[in-house]
Design an enzyme around this catalytic site. Structure first.
Site, PDB file in Angstrom:
ATOM      1  N   THR A 267       0.842  -1.186  -0.176  1.00  0.00           N
ATOM      2  CA  THR A 267       0.185   0.060  -0.084  1.00  0.00           C
ATOM      3  C   THR A 267       0.694   0.991   0.260  1.00  0.00           C
ATOM      4  O   THR A 267       2.176   1.444   0.796  1.00  0.00           O
ATOM      5  CB  THR A 267      -1.189   0.252   1.259  1.00  0.00           C
ATOM      6  OG1 THR A 267      -1.843  -1.245   0.974  1.00  0.00           O
ATOM      7  CG2 THR A 267      -1.479   1.249   1.452  1.00  0.00           C
ATOM      8  N   PHE A 269       1.030   4.556   0.811  1.00  0.00           N
ATOM      9  CA  PHE A 269       0.742   6.251   2.058  1.00  0.00           C
ATOM     10  C   PHE A 269       1.269   7.622   1.025  1.00  0.00           C
ATOM     11  O   PHE A 269       2.256   7.388   0.952  1.00  0.00           O
ATOM     12  CB  PHE A 269       0.330   6.060   3.232  1.00  0.00           C
ATOM     13  CG  PHE A 269       0.254   4.940   3.775  1.00  0.00           C
ATOM     14  CD1 PHE A 269       0.224   3.245   3.396  1.00  0.00           C
ATOM     15  CD2 PHE A 269      -1.075   4.568   4.282  1.00  0.00           C
ATOM     16  CE1 PHE A 269       0.186   2.217   3.674  1.00  0.00           C
ATOM     17  CE2 PHE A 269      -1.709   3.734   4.923  1.00  0.00           C
ATOM     18  CZ  PHE A 269      -1.120   1.901   4.813  1.00  0.00           C
TER      19      PHE A 269
HETATM   20  O1  LIG Z   1      -7.257  -1.580   7.361  1.00  0.00           O
HETATM   21  C1  LIG Z   1      -6.189  -0.720   7.731  1.00  0.00           C
HETATM   22  O2  LIG Z   1      -5.485  -1.403   9.047  1.00  0.00           O
HETATM   23  C2  LIG Z   1      -5.319   0.160   7.159  1.00  0.00           C
HETATM   24  O3  LIG Z   1      -4.394   0.626   7.661  1.00  0.00           O
HETATM   25  C3  LIG Z   1      -6.142   0.245   5.551  1.00  0.00           C
HETATM   26  C4  LIG Z   1      -6.236  -0.576   4.746  1.00  0.00           C
HETATM   27  C5  LIG Z   1      -6.241   0.148   3.422  1.00  0.00           C
HETATM   28  O4  LIG Z   1      -7.205   1.184   3.631  1.00  0.00           O
HETATM   29  O5  LIG Z   1      -5.843  -0.151   2.734  1.00  0.00           O
HETATM   30  C6  LIG Z   1      -4.702   0.235   4.644  1.00  0.00           C
HETATM   31  C7  LIG Z   1      -3.913  -0.868   4.103  1.00  0.00           C
HETATM   32  C8  LIG Z   1      -4.047  -2.678   3.945  1.00  0.00           C
HETATM   33  O6  LIG Z   1      -3.202  -2.714   2.965  1.00  0.00           O
HETATM   34  C9  LIG Z   1      -5.279  -2.593   4.510  1.00  0.00           C
HETATM   35  C10 LIG Z   1      -6.407  -2.026   5.143  1.00  0.00           C
END
Ligand SMILES: O=C(O)C(=O)C[C@]1(C(=O)O)C=C[C@@H](O)C=C1
Length: 384
Positions: A267, A269
């Site tokens: 992910t 950010f």
């Molecule tokens: O749910 C979480 O722990 C988040 O930080 C959110 C979130 C997202 O928004 O995609 C961030 C990364 C992970 O891959 C899964 C979920």
């Protein structure tokens, strides 16, 4: 003509890291006694200010300890010192904690991303993405860290829309490889689970393992909320897909580690702040922009060409509908009037705004874009 000095000092941001000088002005004035307005523990301006004693404030006489024989100030050390150039530098990483807002509960991957960017930070959990933006705008946090795209599920559209609706600047990016774990109450085995809770992205990315288990999937706001829910409700038939850190925080056991279908589930950010950072060219920088175009054949091709012509690499392109102007009405000589969806284009490119190639490309784009905003210019995160 006399000097009047006005110093407004001590830039507090809700008890957090940034403390420094907001404004320091010295201006000429024809009026007499000179006023020193100081807040936040400093007073005095290098060179020009004179600190007055209470005795001579009414007389307007100058106060200089050298004029008062035998009355030398005993506590010279406690007198405020003139500002030096060091006072003008705000150093957020000087040990004081920078406050980072994120969406989710403690133990979520967004909090991991905040801690990756600022290991000593104080994290500020928020209910919604918009709350994380507002926390920065209202000085409750110094920065926000929000997911923008994921290697398996794609863009997080809500944050693209919010970037435009708010006036924060992108000052950094963080790439995080999420390691999903299957968590449950201590003593519970995987075959006892009837349902598994998590963020939809985490559930979708753990499809193979969850299908093998034959469990129902339940969406919650973030992975840490799933862990917290299972733990606080003592659910013996429910598991959570969340991080190892969430297991520790909420007192759950890790039944299985690395349950994601793709070994690399990354992910990206964005780090958002009230003020932009100064672009540099001594390290790799990325710039994010958003623009709109007129209707017509090849306009998007022309827009992309401004980067290609200067050998600037594009790393991301995203289009979002324009909410305030959803349709564009175009004349069509054969069939009367046609209506097209109208879009905003978001582009990330690999160049710093301090690089003349980027400046020229944006100057060129501005010639025909109907709207253009630079969302931020920031160092690239190449680490995982
Ligand atoms: O749910 C979480 O722990 C988040 O930080 C959110 C979130 C997202 O928004 O995609 C961030 C990364 C992970 O891959 C899964 C979920």
């Amino acid at each position: 003509m006399a000097l009047e000095c006005v110093a407004v000092l001590g830039w507090g941001d809700s008890g957090s890291s940034a403390s420094g000088l907001v404004f320091n002005g010295v201006r000429n004035s024809n009026r007499t006694p000179r006023k020193c307005v100081c807040r936040g523990g400093f007073s005095g301006l290098s060179g020009h200010s004179v600190i007055k004693s209470a005795d001579n404030q009414n007389t307007g006489k100058s106060s200089n300890v050298n004029d008062v024989p035998g009355k030398l100030c005993k506590d010279l050390i406690s007198l405020p010192k003139p500002l030096t150039v060091a006072d003008f530098t705000v150093t957020p990483n000087d040990g004081t904690k920078v406050r980072i807002s994120f969406k989710g509960l403690p133990g979520s991957f967004s909090e991991d991303a905040a801690l990756k960017a600022y290991p000593k930070c104080e994290t500020v959990p928020c209910d919604e993405f918009e709350d994380a933006f507002k926390a920065v705008e209202l000085w409750l946090a110094d920065k926000a860290v929000l997911p923008i795209e994921n290697s398996s599920s794609g863009s997080i559209h809500r944050n693209y829309d919010l970037l435009l609706r708010h006036r924060l600047h992108i000052v950094g990016e963080v790439q995080l490889a999420a390691n999903f774990c299957l968590l449950a109450l201590p003593g519970i085995k995987a075959d006892q689970l009837k349902r598994v809770l998590s963020h939809p992205q985490a559930l979708a990315s753990s499809d193979i393992v969850l299908t093998q288990l034959g469990v129902a999937r339940e969406n919650v706001d973030d992975t840490a909320s799933a862990a917290q829910y299972v733990a606080s409700n003592g659910l013996r038939d429910a598991g959570a897909v969340a991080s190892a850190r969430a297991a520790e925080i909420y007192g759950l056991n890790i039944l299985a580690d690395r349950i994601q279908d793709e070994p690399d589930n990354i992910t990206r950010f964005l780090v958002l702040a009230r003020d932009p950072i100064i672009p540099r060219t001594d390290k790799l920088f990325k710039t994010s922009i958003v623009f709109t175009l007129d209707e017509g054949p090849g306009v998007l091709f022309k827009a992309l060409a401004v980067f290609a012509l200067r050998e600037i690499n594009l790393t991301k392109i995203e289009s979002r509908p324009q909410r305030k102007r959803p349709l564009r009405v175009v004349d069509d000589s054969n069939n009367g009037t046609a209506k097209y969806f109208d879009y905003l284009f978001y582009i990330d490119f690999e160049a710093s705004m301090a690089d003349p190639r980027a400046q020229n490309a944006l100057g060129h784009l501005q010639e025909f874009a109907t709207f253009l905003r630079v969302l931020g210019c920031y160092p690239m995160d190449a680490t995982l």
